[in-house]
Scaffold this motif. Structure first.
Motif, PDB file in Angstrom:
ATOM      1  N   LYS A 310      -7.395 -88.061  72.662  1.00 12.73           N
ATOM      2  CA  LYS A 310      -6.421 -88.566  71.691  1.00 12.73           C
ATOM      3  C   LYS A 310      -6.020 -87.479  70.697  1.00 12.73           C
ATOM      4  O   LYS A 310      -4.857 -87.368  70.308  1.00 12.73           O
ATOM      5  N   TRP A 312      -6.006 -84.161  71.163  1.00 10.92           N
ATOM      6  CA  TRP A 312      -5.123 -83.167  71.779  1.00 10.92           C
ATOM      7  C   TRP A 312      -3.748 -83.741  72.080  1.00 10.92           C
ATOM      8  O   TRP A 312      -2.732 -83.048  71.950  1.00 10.92           O
ATOM      9  N   LEU A 313      -3.663 -84.993  72.460  1.00 16.82           N
ATOM     10  CA  LEU A 313      -2.373 -85.631  72.689  1.00 16.82           C
ATOM     11  C   LEU A 313      -1.553 -85.717  71.407  1.00 16.82           C
ATOM     12  O   LEU A 313      -0.331 -85.533  71.412  1.00 16.82           O
ATOM     13  N   THR A 314      -2.255 -85.988  70.310  1.00 17.93           N
ATOM     14  CA  THR A 314      -1.584 -86.041  69.005  1.00 17.93           C
ATOM     15  C   THR A 314      -1.043 -84.678  68.621  1.00 17.93           C
ATOM     16  O   THR A 314       0.092 -84.545  68.139  1.00 17.93           O
ATOM     17  N   LYS A 316      -0.257 -82.288  70.681  1.00 23.27           N
ATOM     18  CA  LYS A 316       0.841 -81.970  71.594  1.00 23.27           C
ATOM     19  C   LYS A 316       2.129 -82.645  71.165  1.00 23.27           C
ATOM     20  O   LYS A 316       3.217 -82.083  71.199  1.00 23.27           O
ATOM     21  N   LYS A 317       1.987 -83.902  70.725  1.00 22.46           N
ATOM     22  CA  LYS A 317       3.152 -84.670  70.284  1.00 22.46           C
ATOM     23  C   LYS A 317       3.779 -84.045  69.048  1.00 22.46           C
ATOM     24  O   LYS A 317       4.989 -84.053  68.882  1.00 22.46           O
ATOM     25  N   LYS A 318       2.915 -83.515  68.182  1.00 23.24           N
ATOM     26  CA  LYS A 318       3.419 -82.877  66.960  1.00 23.24           C
ATOM     27  C   LYS A 318       3.940 -81.463  67.206  1.00 23.24           C
ATOM     28  O   LYS A 318       4.494 -80.842  66.312  1.00 23.24           O
ATOM     29  N   GLY A 319       3.700 -80.971  68.427  1.00 22.51           N
ATOM     30  CA  GLY A 319       4.140 -79.626  68.750  1.00 22.51           C
ATOM     31  C   GLY A 319       3.235 -78.544  68.226  1.00 22.51           C
ATOM     32  O   GLY A 319       3.623 -77.388  68.068  1.00 22.51           O
ATOM     33  N   SER A 320       1.985 -78.931  67.940  1.00 21.82           N
ATOM     34  CA  SER A 320       1.029 -77.946  67.404  1.00 21.82           C
ATOM     35  C   SER A 320       0.393 -77.128  68.497  1.00 21.82           C
ATOM     36  O   SER A 320      -0.353 -76.175  68.210  1.00 21.82           O
TER      37      SER A 320
END
Length: 321
Positions: A310, A312-314, A316-320
């Motif tokens: 969760k 890492w998915l967060t 990725k979603k934020k573009g970090s």
């Protein structure tokens, strides 16, 4: 400044380090409220500002010099060492603790003193405020299980019979010193009283533990766990073991919370998994009927995997990433 020994019903221990402003506010308030049969033990823990001068001036102006004992550490030794010094110097039948940043209510002594004069209770607890919320020190003040279940090991929200500390000291150079010590104070108490009234205001500052979580805090909490496990395995009776399983579980949940705050997800290590296994075994042996949610310990590896996914998915979603 002369100190005149006498029989005190209560000794209030106040450790102070570089708090010239807050200790002035607290001490002026306390000295206006305090009855004659209560003393203060102020331990100046190597302050480098004007804390000591502020204390002396306020005490001298109050005309209650005989009720105040000032002890000065030449260098800063930490709050645990300061409290241990306070324990050595206190003479009251009961002990209370106040932190220099905090405040007590105007009826603090008015409410406590009649109960203290009965000499009936080993520990008297009361409610306190934290972040504008009222917190109860116990779910049931007369029962140890209520204290352990609430798991609010705040030293300042109780007063204690001094003899309970006869062979007890605070762990020096560790944070969470009250979490480490208080369970052993409580299991030696025969009669506990809880006052369902706010008598203490915990003032959160940038220096508060909850605002400065460190990796070393987790080490200190593991220290508390290992101490409790050693006690269970070598000294505790079945009732005490049952109570300490609650303590073990609550501390593990706190470690879990801090691991996530520090890492962003439940980044458990071998020490955590080994500790979880030991605590599961102890809980199943002594306290299986209590209904502690040990699934979080049993399935810690799955918990960690899902949490990390969760996280890492967060990112990725934020573009970090």
């Amino acid at each position: 400044m002369a100190y005149e020994p006498k029989d005190y019903i209560l000794s209030i221990i106040i450790p102070v380090f570089n708090r010239e402003n807050s200790i002035a506010i607290l001490l002026e308030r306390l000295l206006k409220l305090v009855p004659e049969d209560i003393e203060f033990v102020l331990v100046n823990d190597g302050s480098t500002d004007s804390t000591l001068d502020a204390i002396k001036q306020i005490v001298e102006n109050s005309k209650k010099i005989s009720q105040v004992k000032i002890v000065n550490h030449q260098k800063n030794l930490g709050v645990s060492a300061a409290r241990n010094t306070g324990l050595e110097q206190a003479t009251g039948y009961y002990l209370g603790f106040i932190d220099s940043d905090d405040l007590v209510t105007s009826n603090y002594f008015e409410v406590l003193r009649p109960l203290l004069l009965k000499y009936e209770y080993d520990i008297i607890s009361f409610n306190f405020t934290y972040q504008d919320k009222v917190i109860k020190s116990s779910n049931d003040g007369s029962q140890l299980e209520g204290v352990f279940t609430a798991s609010h090991w705040h030293l300042v929200s109780r007063v204690y019979k001094r003899e309970l500390f006869k062979d007890k000291k605070f762990e020096v150079l560790r944070r969470y010193e009250d979490v480490i010590l208080l369970p052993y104070i409580f299991i030696n108490a025969k009669k506990i009283k809880h006052i369902n009234e706010v008598l203490y205001h915990y003032i959160q500052t940038k220096q508060s533990i909850t605002q400065q979580i460190k990796i070393s805090d987790i080490d200190d909490l593991y220290f508390a766990l290992n101490k409790a496990l050693y006690y269970i395995e070598n000294y505790a009776n079945s009732t005490e073991s049952r109570l300490f399983t609650i303590y073990l579980f609550k501390i593990m949940m706190l470690i879990r919370k801090y691991i996530r705050k520090i890492n962003g997800y439940y980044a458990y290590n071998i020490e955590y998994y080994d500790m979880a296994k030991r605590i599961i075994g102890i809980t199943e042996k002594y306290n299986n009927s209590l209904g502690l949610n040990i699934k979080k310990l049993k399935y810690a590896k799955i918990d960690s995997y899902i949490s990390k996914l969760k996280y890492w998915l967060t990112l990725k979603k934020k573009g970090s990433l």
